[in-house]
Design a protein around this motif. Structure first.
Motif, short mmCIF file in Angstrom:
data_model
loop_
_atom_site.label_atom_id
_atom_site.label_comp_id
_atom_site.label_asym_id
_atom_site.label_seq_id
_atom_site.Cartn_x
_atom_site.Cartn_y
_atom_site.Cartn_z
N ARG A 27 22.64 -2.20 9.93
CA ARG A 27 23.55 -2.21 11.07
C ARG A 27 23.68 -3.61 11.64
N SER A 28 22.61 -4.38 11.57
CA SER A 28 22.63 -5.75 12.09
C SER A 28 23.66 -6.59 11.33
N TYR A 29 23.71 -6.41 10.02
CA TYR A 29 24.68 -7.16 9.22
C TYR A 29 26.11 -6.78 9.62
N PHE A 30 26.33 -5.50 9.80
CA PHE A 30 27.66 -5.03 10.21
C PHE A 30 28.05 -5.66 11.54
N ARG A 31 27.12 -5.71 12.50
CA ARG A 31 27.40 -6.30 13.82
C ARG A 31 27.71 -7.78 13.69
N LEU B 233 31.75 -17.69 19.96
CA LEU B 233 30.98 -17.23 18.81
C LEU B 233 29.51 -17.56 18.99
N ALA B 234 29.20 -18.73 19.56
CA ALA B 234 27.79 -19.10 19.81
C ALA B 234 27.13 -18.11 20.75
N MET B 235 27.84 -17.70 21.79
CA MET B 235 27.30 -16.68 22.70
C MET B 235 27.03 -15.38 21.96
N ALA B 236 27.96 -14.99 21.10
CA ALA B 236 27.80 -13.76 20.33
C ALA B 236 26.59 -13.85 19.39
N LEU B 237 26.41 -15.03 18.78
CA LEU B 237 25.27 -15.23 17.89
C LEU B 237 23.96 -15.16 18.66
N ASN B 238 23.94 -15.72 19.86
CA ASN B 238 22.72 -15.65 20.67
C ASN B 238 22.38 -14.21 21.04
N ARG B 239 23.39 -13.44 21.44
CA ARG B 239 23.15 -12.03 21.77
C ARG B 239 22.69 -11.27 20.53
N PHE B 240 23.27 -11.63 19.38
CA PHE B 240 22.89 -10.96 18.13
C PHE B 240 21.41 -11.17 17.84
N VAL B 241 20.94 -12.41 17.98
CA VAL B 241 19.53 -12.72 17.69
C VAL B 241 18.61 -12.00 18.67
N GLN B 242 19.04 -11.93 19.92
CA GLN B 242 18.19 -11.27 20.94
C GLN B 242 18.02 -9.79 20.66
N THR B 243 19.00 -9.17 20.06
CA THR B 243 18.95 -7.71 19.81
C THR B 243 18.81 -7.40 18.33
N TYR B 244 18.45 -8.42 17.55
CA TYR B 244 18.38 -8.27 16.09
C TYR B 244 17.37 -7.21 15.68
N GLU B 245 17.82 -6.32 14.78
CA GLU B 245 16.95 -5.29 14.24
C GLU B 245 16.72 -5.57 12.77
N LYS B 246 15.48 -5.72 12.37
CA LYS B 246 15.17 -6.00 10.97
C LYS B 246 15.40 -4.78 10.12
#
Length: 280
Positions: A202-206, A267-280
């Motif tokens: 799901r992380s990749y999809f996001r 996009l940088a903001m989106a990447l930061n949010r992505f890393v904060q909620t990243y699910e392995k």
């Protein structure tokens, strides 16, 4: 208009005998109706759309393309394009009537001769253009039924790029470059932020969804204003660097020459949010 060449059931190559200008005429059943005729009136009610060839697109080029095509390929391409228009709900770019059958013919040649079709951007295409990939799947079935050949999913991915190109008038080559830019962005995120993103998660999809949204803003020339751009660059330098490099690659792929830094900030903001909620 003098009829020069009939391309399937829906397309006719013509020349205006007065101006000598060359046109491609489109209309459902138009090609079939023009068989055995030498001329067609300019105001013929069956003409739905016309496309004037410029000096860089000589009629001979299109005629040679048509002459090399298998009639079965032309027929299935016509049916696919009609299906595309219906499902997309929009007109398609005239060049798809030539680009699609030529692509199908080459793909069929490779498949019939045991040559593998490898699509390095298959996952990105499926996630980036879901509607187009769905339509391409239907097109693949139509090709299989008409030409008695198995169409692999990698080829369906390439067909999806043709569907997208027909709808947005962006050349297929640029769309392939855009898919490559999405893939490269994911790899930049993994290297730059020290994570590994499973391609079936799901992380990749996001992540792909975030990147695609940013790239589409360039394709649609939205030019969003970002008053926090400087703050974002200073607060999230890693994410901003990744985003800026990716936006430049996407701009090159699309032939976009405008400013990219505002969208890079988003996009940088989106990447930061992505890393904060990243699910392995």
């Amino acid at each position: 208009m003098r009829v020069e060449k009939i391309v399937g059931n829906n397309v006719v190559l013509t020349v205006d005998p007065v101006s000598s200008k060359e046109y491609v005429l489109f209309g459902k059943g138009l090609g079939f109706a023009c068989k055995g005729t030498e001329f067609i009136r300019k105001d013929d009610a069956r003409i739905e759309r016309r496309y004037k060839l410029d000096e860089g697109e000589p009629m001979e080029r299109y005629e040679s393309l048509v002459d090399e095509l298998d009639p079965d390929v032309i027929e299935v391409s016509d049916r696919i394009i009609e299906m595309m228009k219906e499902r997309l709900g929009t007109p398609v770019h005239p060049k798809v009537y030539f680009a699609l059958p030529n692509h199908i013919q080459f793909a069929v040649y490779r498949l019939r001769n045991g040559m593998a079709i490898d699509n390095p951007f298959l996952i990105e295409t499926k996630l980036g253009f879901p509607l187009e990939f769905e339509i391409a799947g239907i097109a693949a079935e139509m090709i299989e039924n008409k030409l008695r050949i198995n169409v692999p999913e990698d080829e369906t991915g390439f067909l999806a790029l043709h569907v997208r190109s027909a709808a947005v008038t962006t050349p297929v080559g640029r769309l392939a470059m855009l898919a490559a830019a999405i893939n490269d962005t994911v790899e930049r995120v993994e290297r730059g932020l020290g994570i590994v993103v499973s391609r079936d998660s799901r992380s990749y999809f996001r992540l792909v969804a975030h990147v695609r949204e940013a790239f589409e803003s360039l394709a649609e020339d939205r030019r969003p204003d970002n008053p926090l751009r400087t703050h974002i660059r200073e607060t999230y330098p890693n994410e901003y660097g990744i985003a800026s490099e990716s936006m430049r690659q996407a701009a090159d792929a699309l032939g976009y020459t405008g400013d990219i830094e505002d969208e890079a900030g988003y996009l940088a903001m989106a990447l930061n949010r992505f890393v904060q909620t990243y699910e392995k």
